[in-house]
Design an enzyme around this catalytic site. Structure first.
Site, PDB file in Angstrom:
ATOM      1  N   CYS A  48      -5.141  -3.303   3.428  1.00  0.00           N
ATOM      2  CA  CYS A  48      -4.651  -2.555   4.889  1.00  0.00           C
ATOM      3  C   CYS A  48      -5.899  -2.747   5.750  1.00  0.00           C
ATOM      4  O   CYS A  48      -6.226  -3.842   6.065  1.00  0.00           O
ATOM      5  CB  CYS A  48      -3.986  -1.262   4.916  1.00  0.00           C
ATOM      6  N   GLU A  62       0.808  -1.132   0.053  1.00  0.00           N
ATOM      7  CA  GLU A  62       0.164   0.037  -0.016  1.00  0.00           C
ATOM      8  C   GLU A  62       0.911   1.192   0.060  1.00  0.00           C
ATOM      9  O   GLU A  62       1.869   1.216   0.776  1.00  0.00           O
ATOM     10  CB  GLU A  62      -0.861  -0.096   1.338  1.00  0.00           C
ATOM     11  N   LYS A  86      -9.527   1.909  -2.231  1.00  0.00           N
ATOM     12  CA  LYS A  86      -9.906   1.442  -0.841  1.00  0.00           C
ATOM     13  C   LYS A  86     -11.470   2.075  -0.498  1.00  0.00           C
ATOM     14  O   LYS A  86     -11.388   3.398  -0.668  1.00  0.00           O
ATOM     15  CB  LYS A  86      -8.745   1.796  -0.034  1.00  0.00           C
TER      16      LYS A  86
END
Length: 535
Positions: free
Chosen positions: A390, A284, A339
């Site tokens: 994440c 990420e 995300k």
């Protein structure tokens, strides 16, 4: 001469066990035990015992005492679990964000403690007690200030007897099984002190044993073999300085590190020291993505295989997104996934007026734009790969939606360099191990500074890296197409647990049940004749 006992002394009620201080100490020890069951320790079996201790501390208490004991249990659990927040924020913030978040999350467990004392009066109490506790994990994933699902009971189970249940009902069922076994044992111990008919112990004994037996029985059904071939995947961990929040201004260094480690990996591939990968995964936010990127184009072309690149992508209006992008050796930058679950106060600022009182960077920090709801699934390297970025590993739906969209492999790119050398990276790896079993997929964890890992579909770690080192992993992983029962059920196990908890709480306070109803034989139709101190 025979001594006589004063009438007042003879009539005094027997003091219930344990006294208030003993219950407080038991709740404290139980909260600590729950913390110790989490990674990096391999002590998954401590989690049900933590709920045994909590159940004994709450046994026979009224709601007010349950609220207090549950809060103490939660605070002792969350304070050490989340101490890594201090590494992220640094000395200029002090301990207040860490303390404030821990108190807010502990309040949920205080509410759970109070409700447990209510539903423990019902027949079949361990079931309702466990449902209440796990149901309260749902609202704390979104409230207050965006929520924070860290510390869910299921995340303490990346291995052990309860893990196979993830393939049936996901994280909610695993958490329910752990708490059911613990609360069942608590009631079994409490009742066994005075029960006259062993048959009356059957209910709590079944609640204690059945979750363990069910989990162990499911282990042979956890699939790990390839179903549509294999893929050789490389993970690049470029490393980052351990500077917490100051990493925000060192994105160029982060990019340079990942380019350098990729070039070392390429040299190893050309020298035959490691196999040539079919896919290379960057973590990420390893680079900024603005316009063209000739150096990254050249690197990917030299490998001759596609990359999945985690980066900060800038939309035409200047708004940033946290994305994973497919980078093809022939066509360059391609499809991307943005995300959806952004980190409160890290990637967006909820309640800015309140945050401004404690955060000096609010006015200088813009909000990232979340993804538009498309599944976290990208077609690359001849297959479909799920990309769970994440913080999304803590939520159930991103990985599930990716698998439903055809993902045969899951990746979990993450940037844990913000959070120092503590336990955060290991806690997050445990989530990926649970997701592997939940969905029957290998999970490739790519972290900027560790822990990167190759996780098998059975939750085992095939290979991993150390923290704050530059390293690469290359491994062959199975591609799988079958969906688990958990995938097919979706969010229904969570919905059912919430509904059961609400119904049990309403039944516990229904007219006809005394507010101070005894709880010694809680949940099994008996009554407790032992005196109970107020509170």
């Amino acid at each position: 001469m025979t001594a006589t006992v004063p009438e007042t002394a003879a009539a005094a009620p027997r003091r219930a066990w344990p006294p208030r201080l003993g219950r407080l100490l038991l709740a404290t020890a139980s909260g600590l035990a729950l913390y110790l069951s989490f990674a990096p320790r391999d002590l998954w079996w401590l989690a049900p015992l933590a709920f045994t201790g909590l159940g004994l501390a709450l046994h026979g208490r009224r709601v007010r005492a349950g609220l207090g004991l549950g809060f103490v249990f939660g605070l002792v659990f969350f304070l050490p679990l989340l101490v890594w927040l201090n590494d992220f924020l640094g000395a200029e913030f002090g301990p207040w964000p860490w303390l404030g978040l821990s108190v807010a999350l502990a309040a949920y467990l205080g509410l759970a403690g109070g409700l447990v004392t209510v539903v423990s009066r019902l027949p079949g109490a361990p079931v309702w007690m466990a449902a209440v506790y796990i149901a309260l994990e749902t609202p704390r994933a979104w409230f207050p200030l965006g929520g924070f699902p860290w510390g869910r009971v299921a995340f303490s189970q990346p291995e052990g007897a309860f893990l196979p249940l993830a393939a049936v009902g996901g994280a909610p069922l695993v958490g329910f099984a752990v708490t059911l076994a613990g609360f069942g044992l608590a009631i079994l111990l409490a009742r066994s002190r005075r029960v006259r008919h062993p048959r009356a112990l059957a209910g709590p004994a079944l609640a204690t044993v059945l979750p363990v037996v069910a989990g162990l029985a499911l282990w042979p059904a956890v699939g790990a073999e390839p179903q549509s071939g294999t893929l050789t995947v490389a993970v690049v961990q470029g490393n980052a300085p351990d500077v917490g929040l100051a990493l925000q201004g060192r994105r160029a260094e982060l990019r340079a590190n990942h380019l350098a480690e990729s070039e070392r990996l390429l040299a190893d591939v050309r020298a035959g020291r490691v196999p040539r990968p079919d896919l290379v995964v960057w973590p990420e936010s390893a680079t900024d993505i603005r316009g063209s990127d000739p150096r990254l184009d050249r690197l990917v072309a030299d490998f001759g295989v596609p990359f999945l690149v985690g980066g900060l992508y800038w939309l035409p209006d200047g708004t940033p997104q946290n994305v994973v992008v497919v980078w093809d050796p022939d066509t360059g930058r391609g499809a991307r996934y943005a995300k959806q679950e952004l980190v409160p106060f890290g990637e967006y600022i909820p309640a800015r007026a309140i945050a401004r009182l404690v955060t000096p960077f609010v006015d200088d920090t813009g909000d990232m734009r979340p993804g538009d709801g498309d599944p976290a699934a990208l077609r690359v390297a001849g297959t479909v790969v799920g990309t769970i970025i994440c913080y999304e590993a803590a939520y159930d739906y991103p990985a599930r939606d990716a698998v439903r969209a055809g993902a045969e492999l899951l990746t979990a790119p993450t940037n844990n360099a913000w959070y120092g050398p503590g336990e955060m990276s290991y806690q997050q790896l445990a989530m990926s191990r649970l997701r592997a079993v939940e969905h029957g997929r290998a999970v490739v964890v790519a972290a900027t500074s560790g822990v990167s890992a190759i996780v098998r579909p059975d939750g085992g770690v095939a290979r991993s890296t150390d923290l704050f080192t530059a390293a690469s992993l290359v491994a062959e992983v199975p591609l799988r197409r079958a969906t688990t029962l958990s995938d097919r059920l979706g969010a229904w196990p969570e919905y059912v647990l919430v509904g059961v908890a609400v119904a049990a709480a309403l039944a516990g306070v229904a007219p006809g049940r005394r507010a101070g109803a005894p709880g010694g034989d809680t949940g099994h139709g008996g009554t407790d004749t032992a005196a109970r101190p107020a509170g």
